[in-house]
Design a protein around this motif. Sequence first.
Motif, PDB file in Angstrom:
ATOM      1  N   TYR A 187       0.857  -1.189   0.000  1.00 26.16           N
ATOM      2  CA  TYR A 187       0.000   0.000   0.000  1.00 26.16           C
ATOM      3  C   TYR A 187       0.889   1.234   0.000  1.00 26.16           C
ATOM      4  CZ  TYR A 187      -3.416  -3.457   1.363  1.00 26.16           C
ATOM      5  OH  TYR A 187      -4.209  -4.569   1.390  1.00 26.16           O
ATOM      6  N   ARG A 188       0.582   2.158  -0.922  1.00 21.44           N
ATOM      7  CA  ARG A 188       1.349   3.402  -0.972  1.00 21.44           C
ATOM      8  C   ARG A 188       0.522   4.482  -1.669  1.00 21.44           C
ATOM      9  NH1 ARG A 188       3.031   4.676  -5.971  1.00 21.44           N
ATOM     10  NH2 ARG A 188       3.517   3.050  -7.482  1.00 21.44           N
ATOM     11  N   ASP A 189       0.956   5.725  -1.465  1.00 23.46           N
ATOM     12  CA  ASP A 189       0.287   6.838  -2.130  1.00 23.46           C
ATOM     13  C   ASP A 189       0.420   6.702  -3.643  1.00 23.46           C
ATOM     14  OD1 ASP A 189      -0.052   9.797  -0.307  1.00 23.46           O
ATOM     15  OD2 ASP A 189       0.440   7.882   0.616  1.00 23.46           O
ATOM     16  N   LEU A 190      -0.666   7.051  -4.322  1.00 23.68           N
ATOM     17  CA  LEU A 190      -0.620   7.201  -5.777  1.00 23.68           C
ATOM     18  C   LEU A 190      -0.428   8.684  -6.059  1.00 23.68           C
ATOM     19  CD1 LEU A 190      -3.503   5.104  -7.393  1.00 23.68           C
ATOM     20  CD2 LEU A 190      -1.063   4.692  -7.523  1.00 23.68           C
ATOM     21  N   HIS A 191       0.468   8.991  -6.971  1.00 23.18           N
ATOM     22  CA  HIS A 191       0.721  10.372  -7.344  1.00 23.18           C
ATOM     23  C   HIS A 191      -0.067  10.700  -8.607  1.00 23.18           C
ATOM     24  CE1 HIS A 191       3.702  10.413  -4.222  1.00 23.18           C
ATOM     25  NE2 HIS A 191       4.158   9.264  -4.694  1.00 23.18           N
ATOM     26  N   SER A 192      -0.218  11.963  -8.877  1.00 19.49           N
ATOM     27  CA  SER A 192      -1.031  12.414 -10.023  1.00 19.49           C
ATOM     28  C   SER A 192      -0.651  11.716 -11.321  1.00 19.49           C
ATOM     29  CB  SER A 192      -0.914  13.929 -10.192  1.00 19.49           C
ATOM     30  OG  SER A 192      -1.584  14.588  -9.148  1.00 19.49           O
ATOM     31  N   ALA A 193       0.633  11.545 -11.556  1.00 23.78           N
ATOM     32  CA  ALA A 193       1.085  10.934 -12.811  1.00 23.78           C
ATOM     33  C   ALA A 193       0.699   9.462 -12.925  1.00 23.78           C
ATOM     34  CB  ALA A 193       2.596  11.087 -12.959  1.00 23.78           C
ATOM     35  N   GLU A 194       0.284   8.843 -11.822  1.00 23.63           N
ATOM     36  CA  GLU A 194      -0.068   7.423 -11.826  1.00 23.63           C
ATOM     37  C   GLU A 194      -1.577   7.167 -11.841  1.00 23.63           C
ATOM     38  OE1 GLU A 194       2.907   5.080  -9.082  1.00 23.63           O
ATOM     39  OE2 GLU A 194       2.083   6.823  -8.012  1.00 23.63           O
TER      40      GLU A 194
ATOM     41  N   ARG B 239     -10.282  12.399 -12.959  1.00 24.69           N
ATOM     42  CA  ARG B 239     -10.322  13.868 -12.838  1.00 24.69           C
ATOM     43  C   ARG B 239     -10.527  14.277 -11.377  1.00 24.69           C
ATOM     44  NH1 ARG B 239     -13.496  17.630 -11.813  1.00 24.69           N
ATOM     45  NH2 ARG B 239     -15.347  16.332 -11.703  1.00 24.69           N
ATOM     46  N   ARG B 240     -11.465  13.602 -10.694  1.00 21.25           N
ATOM     47  CA  ARG B 240     -11.729  13.920  -9.280  1.00 21.25           C
ATOM     48  C   ARG B 240     -10.503  13.649  -8.410  1.00 21.25           C
ATOM     49  NH1 ARG B 240     -16.453  10.737  -9.272  1.00 21.25           N
ATOM     50  NH2 ARG B 240     -15.548   9.563  -7.548  1.00 21.25           N
ATOM     51  N   GLN B 241      -9.755  12.589  -8.728  1.00 24.59           N
ATOM     52  CA  GLN B 241      -8.589  12.267  -7.912  1.00 24.59           C
ATOM     53  C   GLN B 241      -7.481  13.304  -8.107  1.00 24.59           C
ATOM     54  OE1 GLN B 241      -9.503   9.857  -5.645  1.00 24.59           O
ATOM     55  NE2 GLN B 241     -11.261  10.152  -7.000  1.00 24.59           N
ATOM     56  N   HIS B 242      -7.330  13.823  -9.322  1.00 21.17           N
ATOM     57  CA  HIS B 242      -6.371  14.906  -9.550  1.00 21.17           C
ATOM     58  C   HIS B 242      -6.743  16.114  -8.692  1.00 21.17           C
ATOM     59  CE1 HIS B 242      -3.659  13.538 -12.701  1.00 21.17           C
ATOM     60  NE2 HIS B 242      -4.688  12.965 -13.311  1.00 21.17           N
ATOM     61  N   LYS B 243      -8.014  16.484  -8.721  1.00 21.33           N
ATOM     62  CA  LYS B 243      -8.480  17.634  -7.941  1.00 21.33           C
ATOM     63  C   LYS B 243      -8.295  17.374  -6.446  1.00 21.33           C
ATOM     64  CE  LYS B 243     -12.462  20.553  -7.073  1.00 21.33           C
ATOM     65  NZ  LYS B 243     -13.891  20.747  -7.241  1.00 21.33           N
ATOM     66  N   LEU B 244      -8.592  16.157  -6.028  1.00 23.86           N
ATOM     67  CA  LEU B 244      -8.476  15.780  -4.629  1.00 23.86           C
ATOM     68  C   LEU B 244      -7.026  15.947  -4.150  1.00 23.86           C
ATOM     69  CD1 LEU B 244     -10.200  12.713  -3.143  1.00 23.86           C
ATOM     70  CD2 LEU B 244      -7.755  12.921  -2.833  1.00 23.86           C
ATOM     71  N   ILE B 245      -6.069  15.471  -4.927  1.00 20.46           N
ATOM     72  CA  ILE B 245      -4.652  15.615  -4.567  1.00 20.46           C
ATOM     73  C   ILE B 245      -4.271  17.092  -4.533  1.00 20.46           C
ATOM     74  CG2 ILE B 245      -2.282  15.218  -5.376  1.00 20.46           C
ATOM     75  CD1 ILE B 245      -3.260  12.427  -6.367  1.00 20.46           C
ATOM     76  N   ASP B 246      -4.750  17.860  -5.506  1.00 25.98           N
ATOM     77  CA  ASP B 246      -4.423  19.284  -5.583  1.00 25.98           C
ATOM     78  C   ASP B 246      -4.974  20.082  -4.403  1.00 25.98           C
ATOM     79  OD1 ASP B 246      -3.104  18.808  -7.959  1.00 25.98           O
ATOM     80  OD2 ASP B 246      -4.727  19.587  -9.235  1.00 25.98           O
TER      81      ASP B 246
END
Length: 177
Positions: free
Chosen positions: A5-12, A58-65
């Motif tokens: 288990y690890r963080d997913l980054h925007s590029a992934e 798209r939502r996950q990108h916004k969520l990370i941002d």
Amino acid sequence: MGIIYRDLHSAELHRIAEIDRAEEILERYYMQNGELQLRPDQQIVTHFDKDELEEIIRRQHKLIDTGGRVIGAFNQNTLVGVASVEGVKRGARNNYLKMDILYVSKNIRGQKAGQNLLEQCKIIAKNLGAEKLYISATPTKNTVDFYLKNGAVITKEIDPELFALEPEDIHLELKVG
């Protein structure tokens, strides 16, 4: 070797498409007079709908941002599960954080990956200062039963924005401490 288990980054985030979300649905919940009721609803889900997948990503990108986090579950180098928590507090007392998604591939369901992802989300929410996760759950029996089995209850405070987006979802809360 077990699941990592690890963080997913925007590029992934495009890798969410690797998850096998196939499922046979037999029943779904609905709310009637404040009580959960079941009704038959046979469906077979074979994969992510293309538009739905694009919207999730798209939502996950916004969520990370906006300060949230996306956690991936990897079996070797394949993404087999994903969950995310928003970084923006909700509720009258700003004590909720929304768990946005939780998906686990069909072939590893029942092997605790979902519970582990849910626990990761609880830790994230607690570290971000929340008391509870707000979960707008797809009303399928398996999904709602999973959350109930893991300690969630019908929310005491409906989020009007989230309810307007998903009025048929079952709105739950889960203490993070």
